[in-house]
Scaffold this motif. Structure first.
Motif, mmCIF file in Angstrom:
data_model
loop_
_atom_site.group_PDB
_atom_site.id
_atom_site.type_symbol
_atom_site.label_atom_id
_atom_site.label_comp_id
_atom_site.label_asym_id
_atom_site.label_seq_id
_atom_site.Cartn_x
_atom_site.Cartn_y
_atom_site.Cartn_z
ATOM 1 N N UNK A 204 -21.204 -17.074 -23.764
ATOM 2 C CA UNK A 204 -20.276 -16.306 -22.940
ATOM 3 C C UNK A 204 -20.400 -14.816 -23.245
ATOM 4 N N UNK A 205 -20.175 -14.014 -22.226
ATOM 5 C CA UNK A 205 -20.070 -12.579 -22.436
ATOM 6 C C UNK A 205 -18.728 -12.258 -23.066
ATOM 7 N N UNK A 206 -18.633 -11.092 -23.675
ATOM 8 C CA UNK A 206 -17.397 -10.743 -24.364
ATOM 9 C C UNK A 206 -17.152 -9.240 -24.303
ATOM 10 N N UNK A 207 -15.901 -8.871 -24.371
ATOM 11 C CA UNK A 207 -15.529 -7.458 -24.441
ATOM 12 C C UNK A 207 -14.143 -7.334 -25.040
ATOM 13 N N UNK A 208 -13.982 -6.455 -26.020
ATOM 14 C CA UNK A 208 -12.678 -6.220 -26.635
ATOM 15 C C UNK A 208 -12.193 -4.818 -26.304
ATOM 16 N N UNK A 209 -10.888 -4.663 -26.209
ATOM 17 C CA UNK A 209 -10.295 -3.351 -25.971
ATOM 18 C C UNK A 209 -9.161 -3.130 -26.960
ATOM 19 N N UNK A 210 -8.955 -1.866 -27.299
ATOM 20 C CA UNK A 210 -7.811 -1.472 -28.134
ATOM 21 C C UNK A 210 -6.813 -0.776 -27.223
ATOM 22 N N UNK A 364 -20.414 -7.428 -25.075
ATOM 23 C CA UNK A 364 -21.597 -8.275 -25.191
ATOM 24 C C UNK A 364 -21.794 -9.061 -23.913
ATOM 25 N N UNK A 365 -22.998 -8.987 -23.363
ATOM 26 C CA UNK A 365 -23.270 -9.688 -22.111
ATOM 27 C C UNK A 365 -23.627 -11.148 -22.376
ATOM 28 N N UNK A 366 -23.365 -11.989 -21.414
ATOM 29 C CA UNK A 366 -23.659 -13.407 -21.538
ATOM 30 C C UNK A 366 -25.154 -13.675 -21.534
#
Length: 481
Positions: A204-210, A364-366
């Motif tokens: 899976x792709x992923x992305x975090x935000x603050x 991060x891309x899938x």
């Protein structure tokens, strides 16, 4: 040397190398290589890179170098030429680890490899120092039995994978010759259960935000101002609560959440056991099933919140609060676009006219692997011999950015994800451990694979299916931000 004797000699060499492998893992686990100087000193990562280079060199890898990367980490690389015309195999792992977490959750010292109930405990024992040691063990066994390697061997061990800060990816893009290969073994995943060989074919792709919410210049006494004072913590919680509906479905404005997993269903009882759900708590399925939410739909998770702890409670309305939100998306979804939708959603659902600051902290891309090539066929044969069972294929929730980057940089290479991890390893959680038998079998798998790909197992007669069964596994707890 007969074919059978080669397999037997490789198995014996791997078995004989297990004490040395344990010593290597103990030395690696002792280094607190968290790639965040706010948590552990940078000197620990530098020492880990030096040790990794030393171990690779001892195993016979030529040209070992520690390359600085743009995020400040060190990537250890090397390459040993093989016979003329032989394929090139790149072995990947990472030496950085996540923090130990709550010390009270550990039954053993987290920075000391400790054997307990037949398992080896310590931070990084599975993810990913255990995977590195399995590759080293395979290389040593091959050299002992054959006097060399039947393929060209390249190695990459990065130092900031857990931070998702892109150091190794940037180095690979600027120096593509370092990662040139015909087959890539990304040793950073694992098996769906102990003893069941598993190839991870999608990520899976992923992305975090603050997210930071501000409503006042300072906290205000709740007795004097509570009621009309806009509570920043409450505003943050309201925005976070909007990410999921009452059934647990992630509902981000503009992001599709009706995908259906087209593989085999995920057994609910198995998920409940592997995830450690408490009595009376059921898996979230939204409008679908467990497998749909794991692999075919987005999932937003609140990873951390900064606000006053209960131990320091005061009667005050908070003027500022912040949180880290992680988003997972199916392999074929544009992770960057989904991250922007997450940011827009959080802004739109924060009440009270609060000031909202949101910045991406990881992306991060899938990834989806091509599984019909000769390297995959050789890997399935190797797994069948080492484990005595046919391999299965699965997806995983974690993102490994380098997988996507290498698919672009070396489009003809076959990329395989495997490793020593399994549900009981509890990677990223207190009490991480590795089953030494999984480490041994994984090392033997890699040794057999390299021998097969180098043409030394010409009969290739094993009772293995050429297309692995599609199955699913729960997301490894605490996968990378």
């Amino acid at each position: 040397m007969t074919e059978g004797s080669l397999r037997e000699r490789l198995a014996a060499a791997v078995e004989a190398g297990m004490p040395a492998a344990r010593d290597d893992l103990a030395r690696l686990v002792a280094l607190r290589s968290v790639a965040n100087p706010a948590i552990e000193p940078r000197s620990e990562c530098v020492a880990a890179a030096e040790l990794v280079g030393e171990l690779y060199a001892q195993a016979g890898v030529d040209g070992i170098q520690a390359h600085p990367t743009p995020d400040g980490s060190l990537a250890v690389v090397g390459r040993t030429a093989g016979p003329a015309g032989a394929p090139t195999v790149l072995l990947y792992s990472h030496y950085d680890v996540v923090p130990v977490g709550d010390p009270d959750g550990w039954r053993t010292p987290p920075w000391e490899l400790t054997e307990l109930d037949g398992r080896w405990y310590g931070r990084g024992s599975a993810d990913c120092k255990g995977n590195l040691v399995a590759s080293l063990l395979a290389l040593r066994a091959l050299r002992e039995v054959l006097g060399g390697w039947p393929v060209e061997v390249a190695v990459v061990c990065e130092g900031s994978e857990e931070q998702s800060s892109g150091g190794m990816e940037a180095l690979a893009r600027s120096r593509p010759e370092l990662v040139a290969c015909d087959a890539l073994l990304l040793a950073d995943t694992g098996n769906v259960e102990v003893g069941l060989p598993t190839l991870t074919t999608s990520l899976r792709g992923t992305g975090s935000v603050l997210m930071t919410v501000r409503t006042m210049t300072h906290p205000a006494h709740s007795g004097m101002y509570g009621g009309p004072a806009p509570d920043a913590l409450q505003a943050l919680l309201t925005a976070l609560a909007s990410l999921r509906d009452a059934h647990g479905e992630t509902t981000i404005d503009g992001l599709s959440h009706d995908g259906v997993w087209d593989g085999a269903p995920f057994d609910t009882n198995r998920f409940r056991d592997d995830a450690g759900l408490l009595a009376g708590v059921e898996p979230l399925t939204g409008t679908g099933a467990v497998a749909d939410l794991l692999w075919a739909r987005p999932a937003a998770t609140v990873l951390a919140i900064d606000c006053p702890p209960v131990s320091q409670v005061t009667a005050a309305v908070q003027g500022e609060a912040r949180a880290v939100v992680n988003l997972r998306v199916p392999a074929d979804t544009d992770a960057a676009a989904a991250q922007q939708l997450l940011i827009a959603h959080l802004r739109a659902h924060t009440p009270y006219g609060a000031q909202v600051e949101i910045r991406p902290v990881s992306l991060g891309h899938g990834f989806r692997a091509r599984t019909d090539g000769p390297a995959y066929a050789a890997m399935r044969r190797a797994m069948r011999t080492a484990f005595g069972r046919d391999a299965v294929a699965t997806g995983q929730g974690g993102s490994i950015p380098l997988a996507t980057a290498l698919a672009e940089l070396v489009p003809s290479a076959e990329i395989m994800l495997l490793g020593v991890e399994e549900p009981a390893s509890r990677i990223h959680a207190p009490g991480e451990s590795v089953d030494p038998e999984e480490l041994r079998r994984t090392a033997l798998t890699q040794a057999l694979f390299l021998a097969d790909l180098g043409g030394l197992l010409e009969d290739r007669v094993v009772e293995a299916t050429e297309t692995p069964e599609e199955t699913e596994t729960p997301e490894v707890p605490g996968a990378s931000l």
